[in-house]
Write a protein that holds these residues in place. Structure first.
Motif, PDB file in Angstrom:
ATOM      1  N   UNK A  97      22.464  87.980  91.077  1.00 46.70           N
ATOM      2  CA  UNK A  97      21.201  88.662  90.807  1.00 46.70           C
ATOM      3  C   UNK A  97      20.169  88.273  91.859  1.00 46.70           C
ATOM      4  N   UNK A  98      19.221  89.173  92.078  1.00 44.52           N
ATOM      5  CA  UNK A  98      18.157  88.965  93.056  1.00 44.52           C
ATOM      6  C   UNK A  98      16.811  88.881  92.349  1.00 44.52           C
ATOM      7  N   UNK A  99      16.046  87.883  92.699  1.00 47.30           N
ATOM      8  CA  UNK A  99      14.732  87.650  92.124  1.00 47.30           C
ATOM      9  C   UNK A  99      13.816  88.861  92.307  1.00 47.30           C
ATOM     10  N   UNK A 100      12.898  89.047  91.363  1.00 42.77           N
ATOM     11  CA  UNK A 100      11.961  90.155  91.490  1.00 42.77           C
ATOM     12  C   UNK A 100      10.646  89.748  92.147  1.00 42.77           C
ATOM     13  N   UNK A 101      10.561  88.489  92.586  1.00 45.18           N
ATOM     14  CA  UNK A 101       9.316  87.992  93.186  1.00 45.18           C
ATOM     15  C   UNK A 101       9.559  87.584  94.640  1.00 45.18           C
ATOM     16  N   UNK A 102       8.741  88.094  95.518  1.00 44.93           N
ATOM     17  CA  UNK A 102       8.833  87.797  96.949  1.00 44.93           C
ATOM     18  C   UNK A 102       8.480  86.339  97.222  1.00 44.93           C
ATOM     19  N   UNK A 103       9.400  85.617  97.896  1.00 40.70           N
ATOM     20  CA  UNK A 103       9.183  84.219  98.274  1.00 40.70           C
ATOM     21  C   UNK A 103       8.611  83.386  97.121  1.00 40.70           C
ATOM     22  N   UNK A 104       9.328  83.400  96.020  1.00 38.92           N
ATOM     23  CA  UNK A 104       8.896  82.612  94.866  1.00 38.92           C
ATOM     24  C   UNK A 104       8.749  81.149  95.237  1.00 38.92           C
ATOM     25  N   UNK A 105       7.666  80.550  94.786  1.00 35.54           N
ATOM     26  CA  UNK A 105       7.412  79.129  95.031  1.00 35.54           C
ATOM     27  C   UNK A 105       8.375  78.271  94.220  1.00 35.54           C
ATOM     28  N   UNK A 106       8.756  77.148  94.779  1.00 37.10           N
ATOM     29  CA  UNK A 106       9.641  76.228  94.070  1.00 37.10           C
ATOM     30  C   UNK A 106       8.980  75.661  92.830  1.00 37.10           C
ATOM     31  N   UNK A 107       7.657  75.671  92.780  1.00 38.96           N
ATOM     32  CA  UNK A 107       6.968  75.174  91.586  1.00 38.96           C
ATOM     33  C   UNK A 107       7.165  76.121  90.416  1.00 38.96           C
ATOM     34  N   UNK A 108       7.568  77.349  90.707  1.00 38.51           N
ATOM     35  CA  UNK A 108       7.802  78.330  89.663  1.00 38.51           C
ATOM     36  C   UNK A 108       9.288  78.601  89.489  1.00 38.51           C
ATOM     37  N   UNK A 109      10.101  77.707  89.941  1.00 35.18           N
ATOM     38  CA  UNK A 109      11.542  77.955  89.971  1.00 35.18           C
ATOM     39  C   UNK A 109      12.138  78.005  88.578  1.00 35.18           C
ATOM     40  N   UNK A 110      11.549  77.292  87.604  1.00 37.50           N
ATOM     41  CA  UNK A 110      12.109  77.238  86.263  1.00 37.50           C
ATOM     42  C   UNK A 110      12.215  78.630  85.650  1.00 37.50           C
ATOM     43  N   UNK A 111      11.359  79.536  86.094  1.00 37.92           N
ATOM     44  CA  UNK A 111      11.370  80.902  85.557  1.00 37.92           C
ATOM     45  C   UNK A 111      12.674  81.618  85.853  1.00 37.92           C
ATOM     46  N   UNK A 112      13.392  81.153  86.856  1.00 40.64           N
ATOM     47  CA  UNK A 112      14.619  81.844  87.247  1.00 40.64           C
ATOM     48  C   UNK A 112      15.758  81.645  86.262  1.00 40.64           C
ATOM     49  N   UNK A 113      15.520  80.871  85.233  1.00 39.13           N
ATOM     50  CA  UNK A 113      16.522  80.763  84.172  1.00 39.13           C
ATOM     51  C   UNK A 113      16.559  82.029  83.332  1.00 39.13           C
ATOM     52  N   UNK A 114      15.508  82.831  83.410  1.00 40.18           N
ATOM     53  CA  UNK A 114      15.389  84.004  82.541  1.00 40.18           C
ATOM     54  C   UNK A 114      15.937  85.254  83.234  1.00 40.18           C
ATOM     55  N   UNK A 115      16.856  85.960  82.606  1.00 43.70           N
ATOM     56  CA  UNK A 115      17.428  87.179  83.226  1.00 43.70           C
ATOM     57  C   UNK A 115      16.378  88.235  83.572  1.00 43.70           C
ATOM     58  N   UNK A 116      15.278  88.279  82.841  1.00 36.45           N
ATOM     59  CA  UNK A 116      14.294  89.331  83.112  1.00 36.45           C
ATOM     60  C   UNK A 116      13.457  89.058  84.360  1.00 36.45           C
ATOM     61  N   UNK A 117      13.726  87.961  85.055  1.00 37.32           N
ATOM     62  CA  UNK A 117      13.036  87.671  86.321  1.00 37.32           C
ATOM     63  C   UNK A 117      13.765  88.281  87.518  1.00 37.32           C
ATOM     64  N   UNK A 118      14.813  89.046  87.271  1.00 37.03           N
ATOM     65  CA  UNK A 118      15.643  89.560  88.350  1.00 37.03           C
ATOM     66  C   UNK A 118      15.548  91.078  88.454  1.00 37.03           C
ATOM     67  N   UNK A 119      15.506  91.538  89.703  1.00 37.81           N
ATOM     68  CA  UNK A 119      15.337  92.965  89.954  1.00 37.81           C
ATOM     69  C   UNK A 119      16.661  93.690  90.111  1.00 37.81           C
TER      70      UNK A 119
END
Length: 131
Positions: A97-119
């Motif tokens: 899966x590919x993230x829906x946020x351009x150049x996501x900060x590592x401080x916000x990396x925990x959000x990537x556990x959620x499937x709805x964060x992917x485009x």
């Protein structure tokens, strides 16, 4: 048209290794984090591993930490998952899966556990591990 195609799945015995690949086309994803999820029989889709857009940051589910390694080759627009010491409980369909946020900060990396964060999602590759 964006397309993600996983490959490398198959049958394995406990203790074996497999390497999954995810080839992206239609757009370059070098500026987006990417991840692997899996869905076992009768189970919900679960997070496996993620890698930052630059490749410097990685995050793993506790169940695969120390056994799986996520990596990416931005020049080839390809994501990988090296799976070692496979266990029967690793049996699942694996999706990239590919993230829906351009150049996501590592401080916000925990959000990537959620499937709805992917485009974007691939169609999956099946991994079956026998004991």
């Amino acid at each position: 048209q964006v397309q993600l195609v996983e490959s490398g799945g198959g049958l394995a015995q406990a203790g074996d290794s497999l390497r999954l690949s995810c080839a992206a086309s239609g757009q370059t994803f070098r500026n987006y984090a990417m991840a692997w999820f899996r869905q076992g029989p009768g189970k919900e889709r679960e997070f496996v591993a993620a890698i930052s857009w630059g490749g410097a940051g990685t995050y793993y589910a506790d169940s695969v930490k120390g056994r799986f390694t996520i990596s990416r080759d931005n020049a080839k627009n390809t994501l990988y998952l090296q799976m070692n010491s496979l266990k029967p409980e690793d049996t699942a369909d694996y999706y990239c899966a590919v993230d829906n946020r351009y150049k996501r900060s590592l401080t916000n990396f925990y959000a990537l556990l959620r499937p709805n964060e992917y485009a974007y999602w691939g169609q999956g590759t099946q991994v079956t591990v026998s004991s």
